[in-house]
Write a protein that holds these residues in place. Structure first.
Motif, PDB file in Angstrom:
ATOM      1  N   TRP A   1      18.580 -15.811  34.077  1.00  0.00           N
ATOM      2  CA  TRP A   1      18.440 -15.187  35.397  1.00  0.00           C
ATOM      3  C   TRP A   1      17.303 -15.832  36.178  1.00  0.00           C
ATOM      4  CZ3 TRP A   1      18.488  -9.439  33.437  1.00  0.00           C
ATOM      5  CH2 TRP A   1      19.774  -9.124  32.962  1.00  0.00           C
ATOM      6  N   ILE A   2      16.199 -16.129  35.499  1.00  0.00           N
ATOM      7  CA  ILE A   2      15.053 -16.770  36.158  1.00  0.00           C
ATOM      8  C   ILE A   2      15.456 -18.149  36.677  1.00  0.00           C
ATOM      9  CG2 ILE A   2      12.753 -17.745  35.777  1.00  0.00           C
ATOM     10  CD1 ILE A   2      12.324 -15.441  33.745  1.00  0.00           C
TER      11      ILE A   2
ATOM     12  N   ALA B   1      22.997  -6.231  39.856  1.00  0.00           N
ATOM     13  CA  ALA B   1      22.230  -7.279  40.527  1.00  0.00           C
ATOM     14  C   ALA B   1      20.786  -6.827  40.744  1.00  0.00           C
ATOM     15  CB  ALA B   1      22.892  -7.626  41.855  1.00  0.00           C
ATOM     16  N   GLU B   2      20.600  -5.559  41.053  1.00  0.00           N
ATOM     17  CA  GLU B   2      19.263  -5.029  41.297  1.00  0.00           C
ATOM     18  C   GLU B   2      18.415  -5.073  40.028  1.00  0.00           C
ATOM     19  OE1 GLU B   2      22.095  -3.402  42.251  1.00  0.00           O
ATOM     20  OE2 GLU B   2      21.916  -3.972  44.364  1.00  0.00           O
TER      21      GLU B   2
ATOM     22  N   VAL C   1      13.538 -10.186  36.814  1.00  0.00           N
ATOM     23  CA  VAL C   1      13.020 -11.516  37.154  1.00  0.00           C
ATOM     24  C   VAL C   1      11.674 -11.400  37.856  1.00  0.00           C
ATOM     25  CG1 VAL C   1      13.424 -13.514  38.668  1.00  0.00           C
ATOM     26  CG2 VAL C   1      15.258 -12.663  37.194  1.00  0.00           C
ATOM     27  N   LYS C   2      11.565 -10.483  38.797  1.00  0.00           N
ATOM     28  CA  LYS C   2      10.300 -10.309  39.529  1.00  0.00           C
ATOM     29  C   LYS C   2       9.185  -9.871  38.581  1.00  0.00           C
ATOM     30  CE  LYS C   2      12.043  -9.393  44.159  1.00  0.00           C
ATOM     31  NZ  LYS C   2      12.175  -8.413  45.242  1.00  0.00           N
TER      32      LYS C   2
ATOM     33  N   GLY D   1       4.202 -11.735  36.424  1.00  0.00           N
ATOM     34  CA  GLY D   1       3.316 -11.543  35.275  1.00  0.00           C
ATOM     35  C   GLY D   1       2.979 -10.097  34.971  1.00  0.00           C
ATOM     36  N   ARG D   2       3.803  -9.158  35.433  1.00  0.00           N
ATOM     37  CA  ARG D   2       3.531  -7.735  35.190  1.00  0.00           C
ATOM     38  C   ARG D   2       3.691  -7.370  33.724  1.00  0.00           C
ATOM     39  NH1 ARG D   2       7.540  -5.569  39.765  1.00  0.00           N
ATOM     40  NH2 ARG D   2       6.704  -6.777  41.464  1.00  0.00           N
ATOM     41  N   LEU D   3       4.698  -7.960  33.075  1.00  0.00           N
ATOM     42  CA  LEU D   3       5.021  -7.633  31.693  1.00  0.00           C
ATOM     43  C   LEU D   3       5.342  -8.905  30.928  1.00  0.00           C
ATOM     44  CD1 LEU D   3       7.539  -4.735  32.447  1.00  0.00           C
ATOM     45  CD2 LEU D   3       5.186  -4.447  31.668  1.00  0.00           C
TER      46      LEU D   3
END
Length: 154
Positions: free
Chosen positions: A100-101, A65-66, A72-73, A78-80
């Motif tokens: 997942w999103i 889950a983590e 998703v985060k 927009g990090r990657l």
């Protein structure tokens, strides 16, 4: 030459042909009757998993889950790019990430497989303007909202 499924050895032979410069990427896709996206997926899996990458999987991979929440985060913030995320977390496909999103944005929990704890999703607070933008993007076709914040560069 169009045909059905290729076994792992055949996939590796095609990838080797491309990497040695014997044939170009698009030419190989056309020669072997493979969609270029499929050929790119084979190449990405080979880079991530080595010789086991092109093999057909007997069962689905499981993710914590983590890991799902972090992936998703990374996408929503927009990090990657989506391809960098699936490479970083060794996710099977962009479709898996988008599922997942969709769950995260729908305020569903991202369940872990095999009895692990759920990752709680508090959702995201959005402004009225962002909600209107999201609604407008939905009208552009299926899946448009999923690409809303995730950069699409590979």
């Amino acid at each position: 030459m169009t045909r059905g499924k290729y076994n792992a050895l055949e996939k590796l032979t095609i990838l080797e042909e491309v990497s040695n410069g014997e044939i170009g990427f698009l030419a190989a896709a056309e020669k072997y009757g493979i969609n270029k996206t499929t050929l790119m997926k084979w190449q990405r899996r080979y880079k991530l998993y080595g010789y086991e990458g092109p093999e057909s999987r007997k069962r689905n991979r499981s993710y914590t889950a983590e890991l799902k929440l972090e992936a998703v985060k990374d996408c929503l913030e927009g990090r990657l790019s989506q391809y960098q995320i699936i490479d970083k977390y060794k996710i099977a496909s962009t479709r898996q990430l988008f599922n997942w999103i969709k769950k995260y944005n729908g305020h569903s929990s991202l369940k872990a497989n095999r009895g692990e704890a759920k990752a709680m999703t508090k959702g995201r607070s959005t402004t009225w303007k962002k909600r209107i933008d999201r609604w407008n993007m939905k009208s552009n076709g299926p899946g448009a909202i999923l690409i809303w914040r995730c950069r699409n560069t590979g």
